[in-house]
Design a protein around this motif. Structure first.
Motif, short mmCIF file in Angstrom:
data_model
loop_
_atom_site.label_atom_id
_atom_site.label_comp_id
_atom_site.label_asym_id
_atom_site.label_seq_id
_atom_site.Cartn_x
_atom_site.Cartn_y
_atom_site.Cartn_z
N LEU A 311 0.61 -1.06 -0.14
CA LEU A 311 0.22 0.07 -0.06
C LEU A 311 0.95 1.46 -0.32
O LEU A 311 -0.39 2.32 -0.83
N ARG A 312 1.62 1.47 0.56
CA ARG A 312 2.68 2.62 0.35
C ARG A 312 3.68 2.38 -0.67
O ARG A 312 3.77 4.00 -1.53
N LYS A 313 3.97 1.80 -1.15
CA LYS A 313 4.36 1.57 -2.53
C LYS A 313 3.26 2.58 -3.62
O LYS A 313 3.93 2.71 -4.65
N ALA A 314 2.42 2.14 -3.18
CA ALA A 314 0.88 2.36 -3.98
C ALA A 314 0.90 3.55 -4.12
O ALA A 314 -0.15 4.57 -4.27
N GLY A 315 1.34 4.27 -3.15
CA GLY A 315 1.29 5.52 -2.34
C GLY A 315 -0.25 5.91 -1.91
O GLY A 315 -1.18 7.17 -1.61
N MET A 316 -0.08 4.89 -0.73
CA MET A 316 -1.85 4.55 0.30
C MET A 316 -1.39 4.71 1.14
O MET A 316 -1.55 3.62 2.07
N ALA A 317 -1.22 5.90 1.94
CA ALA A 317 -0.16 5.71 2.83
C ALA A 317 -1.31 5.62 3.92
O ALA A 317 -0.44 5.32 5.33
N ASP A 318 -2.69 6.38 4.19
CA ASP A 318 -3.19 6.04 5.35
C ASP A 318 -3.80 4.51 5.60
O ASP A 318 -4.01 4.18 6.89
N LEU A 319 -4.06 3.89 4.30
CA LEU A 319 -4.68 2.74 4.60
C LEU A 319 -3.51 1.45 4.79
O LEU A 319 -3.20 1.28 5.67
N SER A 320 -2.22 2.25 4.47
CA SER A 320 -0.71 1.53 4.59
C SER A 320 -0.58 1.50 6.19
O SER A 320 -0.38 0.55 7.01
N GLY A 321 -1.04 3.17 6.55
CA GLY A 321 -0.78 2.11 8.01
C GLY A 321 -1.55 2.04 9.15
O GLY A 321 -0.50 1.50 10.20
N ALA A 322 -3.28 1.86 8.60
CA ALA A 322 -3.60 1.09 9.66
C ALA A 322 -3.14 -0.18 9.12
O ALA A 322 -3.65 -1.24 10.21
N ALA A 323 -3.02 -1.19 8.30
CA ALA A 323 -1.99 -2.36 8.16
C ALA A 323 -1.29 -2.41 8.88
O ALA A 323 -0.46 -3.07 10.02
N LEU A 324 -0.35 -1.31 9.43
CA LEU A 324 0.85 -1.70 9.84
C LEU A 324 0.41 -1.17 11.48
O LEU A 324 1.40 -2.31 12.29
N ALA A 354 -5.43 1.44 -11.82
CA ALA A 354 -6.80 0.67 -11.61
C ALA A 354 -6.13 0.61 -10.23
O ALA A 354 -7.45 0.19 -9.16
N ILE A 355 -5.74 0.92 -9.64
CA ILE A 355 -5.12 0.86 -8.36
C ILE A 355 -6.52 2.50 -7.28
O ILE A 355 -6.57 2.30 -6.78
N ALA A 356 -6.29 3.39 -8.20
CA ALA A 356 -7.15 5.05 -7.97
C ALA A 356 -8.67 4.46 -8.16
O ALA A 356 -9.32 4.27 -7.71
N ALA A 357 -9.25 2.97 -9.37
CA ALA A 357 -10.36 2.65 -9.64
C ALA A 357 -10.69 2.07 -8.67
O ALA A 357 -11.39 1.96 -8.21
N HIS A 358 -9.80 1.07 -7.57
CA HIS A 358 -10.31 0.36 -6.83
C HIS A 358 -10.16 0.45 -5.62
O HIS A 358 -9.82 -0.18 -4.89
N LYS A 359 -9.55 1.99 -5.14
CA LYS A 359 -9.39 1.97 -3.75
C LYS A 359 -10.53 1.77 -3.23
O LYS A 359 -10.75 1.55 -1.63
N ASP A 360 -11.88 2.00 -3.91
CA ASP A 360 -12.79 1.91 -2.42
C ASP A 360 -13.09 0.43 -2.60
O ASP A 360 -13.24 0.13 -0.98
N SER A 361 -12.77 -0.10 -3.04
CA SER A 361 -12.48 -1.73 -2.87
C SER A 361 -11.46 -2.11 -1.79
O SER A 361 -11.75 -2.84 -1.15
N TYR A 362 -10.12 -1.30 -1.99
CA TYR A 362 -9.16 -1.81 -0.92
C TYR A 362 -10.35 -1.37 0.66
O TYR A 362 -9.75 -1.76 1.22
N GLU A 363 -10.80 -0.44 0.74
CA GLU A 363 -10.94 -0.05 1.83
C GLU A 363 -12.55 -0.60 2.41
O GLU A 363 -12.18 -0.94 3.46
N ARG A 364 -13.18 -1.02 1.71
CA ARG A 364 -14.37 -1.95 2.04
C ARG A 364 -14.23 -2.86 2.02
O ARG A 364 -13.77 -3.78 3.28
#
Length: 678
Positions: A311-324, A354-364
């Protein structure tokens, strides 16, 4: 640690791993390719890998050791003063036993052989054998002549006579093993090559070809083991490193197939698919597969750490932090600063859209994971199955060392964890969880050799466990990359490096670049076996049948006994509607490989084109006999039997076809349902 090679080299070596991680869409039989990187391509319901069910291609061996030197090493050159050295059986061993006529013709033969005048050499050796039929060394040299002429079947027959007369004739055993390999008599080849290595453990070519044979027999771990033994005598040998990489990649492919069979509800399967996506640079796939794995096993500690990195490599710092944070909750013993996540920067990739399009899916998917409590995932080594087994060991009466090892593991001192339980592993069945802990610890400490030793030792009887399969996959992947990196670092402009580059292009769909690179190799070595075949397969994937046919014919001009090239050529002729040529080629193939179901299927279609239903029926029935997975052939047989007026058999095959379709639809619906649930 990995070798420090150029970034571009790293990129295309990483591409090579794609082929090993690709999963077949049909049940694999045997996947064989000269470089062991056979990509699975599906076209019109065929899995190309199945075409090699009964055939292994003995080609594209990039040998740094000159074949001419190999021949000279084993050529017997008797003179009157060396008669005793030959020990001709059935004759007296004295200088007068080999007369001047024999010596003269032997000199003529060996000199012609050294000058590559093989026709003259063949006649001279045959002339000697007409007078001295028990002269083992002459049978050996004649067999080597046939080998040089690529008449491998003749070579085998001649060399068999040589070793029957003199079993300790090293050259005859070596070439007998090599030529048995070349005609796909793999089990017999093993025996000959093992005998050669008993005579001389340092015999390089015997060691190499024994490894190739193990690969052909779907035993990559045996191949790697043999190559490591040979490498002990040739530690700087780049060719051995190249083939070690091949062996480990084939091991990775086998592990992926076994994990695929674990089913959609296996967290380990999705873990493996995440690793595959990671190696391909598919960030979107990596994130989705880790989340799917966590949906099945939400207490798998390491998956949270891996997900945080992706997630961090994909630029999704908030979700990466939650996983950490979830990782820290489940493993409170680990100092998060020691993980170095802050040093991992965002790395934009081609699938950012694709990552941007699926961001909502990741969060769900993330929000659907159940809540966790502090320390809830103890011991947190691997999947739930392994964790439970290790936990039982830790709770046993003698578990203090295990508890200490686990504490070190959870703190990130992986080498310390491995060393702590070294004396605790006795090899008894109940100790396999500790062996797993030790191997995983060595792997995370980047000591892949030590990890491999544990896997091949205390864990060797547990290869059937999906958890062990995943561990082996990770270890073998790193070892493959290490050895390919060694090739590129030492010989960046070599044929081997170009071959790796061509395969990487092929694996990533850059067909034109792959063909161009293969052609560069042919300019330097026009007689190189396997290159025309590789180009032909690329054309075949694009359904460019005339071009594929030309390349496959070129391969067979170099190696007429290459069964894989014959199979592909027969199929190409059938696809291009040239029934006569298809029948001729496939009939030749089936003379030596009479149990090849795919070849019979192609032959049946060719006979159908010729409007010969009787022969088409015979071929299709044999195809199903040897490969029952070709259930579409039942429909062809239904049509043919109906045409012939045999309604009973027609109905039987129609029922079999419908049953196969129902089964296929059930599997498809089950897979779709699993995806929807996730």
């Amino acid at each position: 640690m990995l070798l420090d090679i150029t970034q571009s080299s790293k990129n295309w070596i990483r591409c090579l791993r794609i082929a090993s991680f690709r999963l077949p869409t049909a049940k694999p039989k045997t996947i064989f390719h000269s470089g062991r990187l056979e990509m699975i391509s599906v076209r019109m319901g065929h899995c190309r890998a199945d075409r090699a069910q009964f055939r292994k291609q003995p080609a594209m061996r990039l040998q740094s050791f000159s074949p001419v030197i190999l021949v000279w090493m084993f050529l017997a050159v008797p003179t009157l003063g060396l008669a005793r050295a030959f020990g001709v059986q059935g004759q007296n061993n004295n200088d007068n036993d080999i007369d001047a006529w024999t010596v003269q013709h032997f000199r003529l033969a060996s000199e012609a052989q050294r000058q590559n005048n093989l026709g003259v050499a063949e006649k001279e050796y045959q002339l000697i054998l007409s007078r001295r039929p028990k002269f083992a060394e002459v049978h050996q040299n004649l067999g080597i002549v046939y080998h040089q002429q690529r008449k491998y079947r003749k070579a085998v027959k001649t060399l068999q006579v040589a070793v029957s007369l003199k079993p300790d004739l090293l050259g005859a055993q070596v070439f007998l093993g090599i030529d048995r390999y070349m005609i796909q008599e793999f089990k017999s080849a093993v025996g000959s090559l093992e005998k050669a290595l008993r005579l001389n453990p340092e015999e390089r070519q015997a060691g190499l070809y024994l490894a190739f044979t193990y690969l052909a027999l779907d035993s990559p771990e045996k191949a790697a083991r043999q190559l490591r033994k040979t490498a002990q005598y040739f530690p700087e040998d780049v060719e051995i490193a190249y083939h070690l990489g091949e062996a480990y990649l084939e091991g990775v492919r086998q592990r992926m197939v076994s994990l695929q069979q674990a089913g959609e509800r296996s967290a380990l399967r999705h873990w493996a698919l995440a690793i595959s996506s990671e190696q391909k640079g598919d960030r979107d796939g990596t994130i989705l597969e880790y989340l799917r794995a966590l949906a099945i096993e939400p207490k798998n500690v390491e998956l949270y750490w891996r997900l945080a990195i992706a997630l961090r490599k994909a630029g999704m710092a908030d979700l990466s932090g939650a996983a950490l944070q979830r990782y820290a909750l489940l493993n409170p013993d680990r100092d998060l600063e020691s993980l170095g996540l802050d040093a991992i920067a965002s790395e934009p990739s081609g699938d950012q859209a694709a990552i941007a399009a699926h961001k909502d899916s990741y969060e769900r998917l993330w929000e659907s994971l159940p809540a966790a409590e502090r320390g809830d995932a103890w011991p947190g080594v691997a999947d739930e199955f392994v964790n439970q087994a290790i936990g039982k060991c830790a709770l046993s009466t003698s578990g203090s060392e295990v508890e200490a090892s686990l504490k070190l593991y959870r703190k990130g001192d992986y080498r310390g964890a491995a060393e702590k339980i070294k004396g605790r592993i006795t090899g008894q069945p109940q100790d396999w969880p500790l062996a797993f802990l030790q191997a995983r610890s060595y792997f995370l400490a980047s000591d892949y050799d030590a990890a491999e030793q544990v896997v091949e030792g205390p864990l060797r009887n547990y290869f059937h466990l999906p958890s062990v399969a995943l561990l082996r996959l990770e270890i073998e992947s790193q070892l493959a990359l290490r050895y390919f990196g060694l090739v590129v670092a030492k010989e960046p402009n070599s044929d081997r490096a170009k071959l790796l580059l061509a395969k990487s292009y092929g694996a990533t769909g850059r067909t034109k670049d792959a063909i161009s690179t293969y052609q560069e190799i042919l300019k330097q070595a026009p007689d190189r076996l396997g290159i025309h075949l590789a180009i032909g397969q690329l054309y075949e994937d694009e359904q460019k049948w005339p071009a594929a046919i030309e390349e496959l014919k070129a391969e067979l001009a170099l190696a007429p006994d290459n069964a894989l090239a014959l199979a592909h050529l027969g199929h190409a002729y059938e696809e291009s509607q040239d029934a006569d040529q298809a029948i001729q080629v496939l009939s030749k193939l089936l003379e030596t490989h009479p149990e090849d179901g795919r070849a019979y299927a192609d032959l049946g279609r060719a006979w159908a084109m010729k409007q010969n239903p009787a022969k088409a029926i015979e071929a299709f029935e044999r195809a199903l006999l040897y490969d029952s997975n070709q259930h579409n052939l039942h429909y062809r047989l239904f049509q043919l039997y109906s045409k012939m007026g045999d309604n009973l058999k027609a109905k039987t095959h129609l029922a079999a076809f419908k049953a196969g379709e129902i089964d296929k639809q059930k599997k498809l619906r089950a897979a779709t349902a699993d995806l929807l649930k996730q």
